[in-house]
Design a protein around this motif. Sequence first.
Motif, PDB file in Angstrom:
ATOM      1  N   ASN A  96       0.832  -1.207   0.000  1.00 59.95           N
ATOM      2  CA  ASN A  96       0.000   0.000   0.000  1.00 59.95           C
ATOM      3  C   ASN A  96       0.861   1.249   0.000  1.00 59.95           C
ATOM      4  OD1 ASN A  96       0.871  -0.162   2.727  1.00 59.95           O
ATOM      5  ND2 ASN A  96      -0.926   0.933   3.438  1.00 59.95           N
ATOM      6  N   THR A  97       0.220   2.382  -0.245  1.00 60.65           N
ATOM      7  CA  THR A  97       0.864   3.697  -0.220  1.00 60.65           C
ATOM      8  C   THR A  97       0.109   4.595   0.742  1.00 60.65           C
ATOM      9  OG1 THR A  97       1.635   3.532  -2.510  1.00 60.65           O
ATOM     10  CG2 THR A  97       1.477   5.736  -1.593  1.00 60.65           C
ATOM     11  N   VAL A  98       0.855   5.386   1.521  1.00 55.86           N
ATOM     12  CA  VAL A  98       0.234   6.312   2.462  1.00 55.86           C
ATOM     13  C   VAL A  98       0.858   7.694   2.304  1.00 55.86           C
ATOM     14  CG1 VAL A  98      -0.369   4.533   4.150  1.00 55.86           C
ATOM     15  CG2 VAL A  98       1.866   5.659   4.275  1.00 55.86           C
ATOM     16  N   GLY A 114      10.631  -3.239  14.396  1.00 53.32           N
ATOM     17  CA  GLY A 114       9.795  -3.474  13.230  1.00 53.32           C
ATOM     18  C   GLY A 114       8.364  -2.984  13.360  1.00 53.32           C
ATOM     19  N   LYS A 115       8.087  -2.150  14.359  1.00 53.41           N
ATOM     20  CA  LYS A 115       6.702  -1.720  14.596  1.00 53.41           C
ATOM     21  C   LYS A 115       6.333  -0.422  13.883  1.00 53.41           C
ATOM     22  CE  LYS A 115       6.189  -3.988  19.081  1.00 53.41           C
ATOM     23  NZ  LYS A 115       5.852  -3.797  20.528  1.00 53.41           N
ATOM     24  N   PHE A 116       7.334   0.420  13.568  1.00 52.71           N
ATOM     25  CA  PHE A 116       7.025   1.719  12.983  1.00 52.71           C
ATOM     26  C   PHE A 116       7.992   2.079  11.854  1.00 52.71           C
ATOM     27  CE2 PHE A 116       5.381   1.915  17.294  1.00 52.71           C
ATOM     28  CZ  PHE A 116       4.113   2.444  17.105  1.00 52.71           C
ATOM     29  N   MET A 117       7.470   2.841  10.896  1.00 58.78           N
ATOM     30  CA  MET A 117       8.272   3.440   9.836  1.00 58.78           C
ATOM     31  C   MET A 117       8.227   4.948  10.013  1.00 58.78           C
ATOM     32  SD  MET A 117       7.594   4.022   5.836  1.00 58.78           S
ATOM     33  CE  MET A 117       6.941   5.623   6.349  1.00 58.78           C
ATOM     34  N   GLU A 133       1.767  -2.779   9.957  1.00 64.24           N
ATOM     35  CA  GLU A 133       0.790  -3.810  10.280  1.00 64.24           C
ATOM     36  C   GLU A 133       1.428  -5.200  10.208  1.00 64.24           C
ATOM     37  OE1 GLU A 133      -1.839  -2.684  11.431  1.00 64.24           O
ATOM     38  OE2 GLU A 133      -2.083  -0.685  10.569  1.00 64.24           O
ATOM     39  N   ALA A 134       0.692  -6.197  10.654  1.00 64.54           N
ATOM     40  CA  ALA A 134       1.197  -7.572  10.703  1.00 64.54           C
ATOM     41  C   ALA A 134       1.593  -8.087   9.324  1.00 64.54           C
ATOM     42  CB  ALA A 134       0.151  -8.493  11.330  1.00 64.54           C
TER      43      ALA A 134
END
Length: 369
Positions: A96-98, A114-117, A133-134
């Motif tokens: 996806n793109t945000v 690995g929880k946040f970008m 996300e997972a």
Amino acid sequence: MAGTANSVQAQAKNGEQWNLFIGTYTKGKSEGIYTYAFNSTTGDFSEKAVTGGIKNPSFLALSPDKKYLYAIHETEGGAASGYEIEPGTGQLRFLNTVATKGANSCYVSVSPDGKFMVSGNYSGGNLSVHAIEANGSLSDSQQVIQHTGKGPDASRQEAPHVHATDFAPDAKMLLVCDLGIDQVVAYPYHASGKKPLDETNKVITKITPGAGPRHLVFHPNQQWMYVLNELNGKINAFSYENKKLTPLFEVSILPDGFSGKFGAAEVKISPDGRFLYASNRIELNEIVVFRISEKNGALDFVERVNSGGKTPRFFEIDPTGKFLLSANQDSDQVTVFKRDIKTGKLTDTGKKIEVGAPTCLVFAPVKAE
């Protein structure tokens, strides 16, 4: 996670094939993100895949488990995309793109857990945080932090310009280089909660006015940090302990007496922690090599070499430490240098990866675990 680290170390030792992902600007010959096979024994390479239809994926970052790749889109709107890496082939499956909520995103990093970008948004003067996300996809921005102020260089520092957004090795802080206001801003990081960065207890380290801090790198011992300044061509060294940065020294990467145009770009340290490399653009187009003192982190000049093309915006050392690859943006190619492990010196192999406007290089194991 330990299994992944062990597999990467074993692959580096055995000199096997790596996936090499190349981010680019797409205004010219480039189509998007390129995947190459790279042999860490010979320095040979071959194209594996092209992920097209992407606008300016100029900076890339891997997830800690090496299963996902994240790219920012350096556009007026500002965006970031997530991709799942197909084992073996290196093909990227779009997730996806945000929106990053900041113009001209130029940097992306992933938290060690690995929880946040986090994206650094140059023209927006801010940074945005997205949960991962997972399935590896990105959430909408959970936190946007806006910087304010300006610097003495009216043409480049008329406003804040967030560049690098890197997590400290101990995962306790996110350090942000702001070229526009001559600051490295450290935000305490907490994995729990909707807003993982603590804005209230941020720590500001001021750099020389007009320096323009761009990128930073930590030494493998996790005790020293080096900040490369784009506008004055100098490196500021700091000790890092208990969330605190203490200034150590400053050294220039410019030739003695040089008075032409330049733009310092990238800084890296060899895997063994013995050598630091920095690149310069515009008139110099070179990579400068320093030996790092084991006692105090001091930098001793070794050599400066032509980058093999124009505008070495980025370079990367392969995981084995045997090769350094220079992404020469305005020459539409990546130059492969052989690196002498003992002396740190570079030798141009004559091998070049032809790809339009390369701006970022990321090595990954062919198979993640």
